[in-house]
Design an enzyme around this catalytic site. Structure first.
Site, short mmCIF file in Angstrom:
data_model
loop_
_atom_site.label_atom_id
_atom_site.label_comp_id
_atom_site.label_asym_id
_atom_site.label_seq_id
_atom_site.Cartn_x
_atom_site.Cartn_y
_atom_site.Cartn_z
N CYS A 95 108.96 -0.55 3.72
CA CYS A 95 108.78 -1.29 4.98
C CYS A 95 109.40 -0.60 6.21
O CYS A 95 108.80 0.32 6.73
CB CYS A 95 109.30 -2.71 4.80
SG CYS A 95 108.54 -3.85 5.97
N HIS A 192 108.40 -5.42 -0.80
CA HIS A 192 109.75 -5.78 -1.22
C HIS A 192 109.64 -6.52 -2.55
O HIS A 192 108.57 -6.63 -3.13
CB HIS A 192 110.38 -6.72 -0.20
CG HIS A 192 110.45 -6.19 1.19
ND1 HIS A 192 111.39 -5.28 1.59
CD2 HIS A 192 109.71 -6.47 2.29
CE1 HIS A 192 111.22 -5.03 2.89
NE2 HIS A 192 110.21 -5.73 3.33
#
Ligand code: GLN
Length: 240
Positions: A95, A192
């Site tokens: 990310c 995630h």
């Protein structure tokens, strides 16, 4: 094989480490130990001296504010990271650091956070956050299961390949169904979760590349991954 060290370097754990991203490092460490290697776990934070002995480099996500905080320092170590990537060091960037391994992240507020340009990608912050469980399909790794939460939408250039094709969720952006990017042995992803406990094939890819690069060959023992399948089953049934 005891006594064969492998060094994992975690980038900016103080500022770039959300939604359990440190779990990725723990998975790589534990699997390496199961395979009989000795693991040195090291961290690089703002202002540290950049080490030259990393065999695997891992980085996590962060708020826009965390990304702004590390920007100047990351640009300083960028050339060293690019050299290591071109020397086939495996890396996993999630990310916020995935975005900053690219050319830039223009936040939803219009601030431009420069990236190191290791990955041929650029990211544009939008007002809508892309949040929820995500599943993507990859030929190399099978279905990749995780959780995403980002305002940035990433567009891939010709120098990278997507990591997966979105089955459920958003991924890189709302337009092209791609998720993540791969260049040499560097993987970037929005997932995630943490990513690796539910997707150990990706952990083993990083491990195999690191071990082969350092010791010439990797002979994998069979790891009893029976606990992974139920976790994948449950996670992939969750609604978006
Ligand atoms: N701040 C970035 C974004 O919102 C990265 C978020 C993250 O790492 N989860 O897109």
């Amino acid at each position: 094989m005891t006594g064969r060290p492998i060094t994992i370097l975690q980038l900016y754990p103080r500022d770039m480490n959300i939604y359990g991203d440190f779990g990725n490092t723990l998975v790589i460490k534990r699997r390496l130990e199961w395979y009989g290697y000795e693991v040195n776990l090291t961290a690089y934070n703002l202002g540290d001296e950049f080490p030259t002995d990393a065999d695997i480099i891992v980085g996590g996500g962060g708020q826009d504010s965390g990304q702004l905080k590390i920007q100047a320092d990351l640009l300083k170590i960028g050339p060293a990271l690019i050299e290591l990537a071109d020397d086939n060091v495996p890396m996993l960037m999630i990310c916020g650091l995935y975005q900053l391994f690219g050319k830039f992240f223009k936040t939803a507020n219009g601030e431009v956070i420069q990236g190191i340009g290791l990955l041929d990608i650029e990211t544009h912050g939008k007002s809508e956050r892309l949040i929820g469980n995500i599943i993507t399909a990859s030929q190399q790794f099978g279905n990749i299961i995780g959780y995403e939460n980002h305002s940035g939408q990433t567009y891939l250039g010709t120098g990278v390949k997507p990591l997966g094709k979105v089955i459920l969720g958003a991924g890189n952006n709302l337009e092209d169904d791609t998720e993540g990017a791969i260049y040499k042995n560097v993987i970037g992803s929005y997932l995630h979760g943490s990513l690796l406990p539910k997707n150990p094939k990706i952990a083993d890819f990083l491990i195999e590349k690191a071990v082969t690069r350092k010791y010439g060959a990797f002979y994998s023992e069979v790891i009893g991954d029976s606990f992974v399948e139920p976790a994948r089953r449950v996670a992939s049934k969750r609604p978006r």
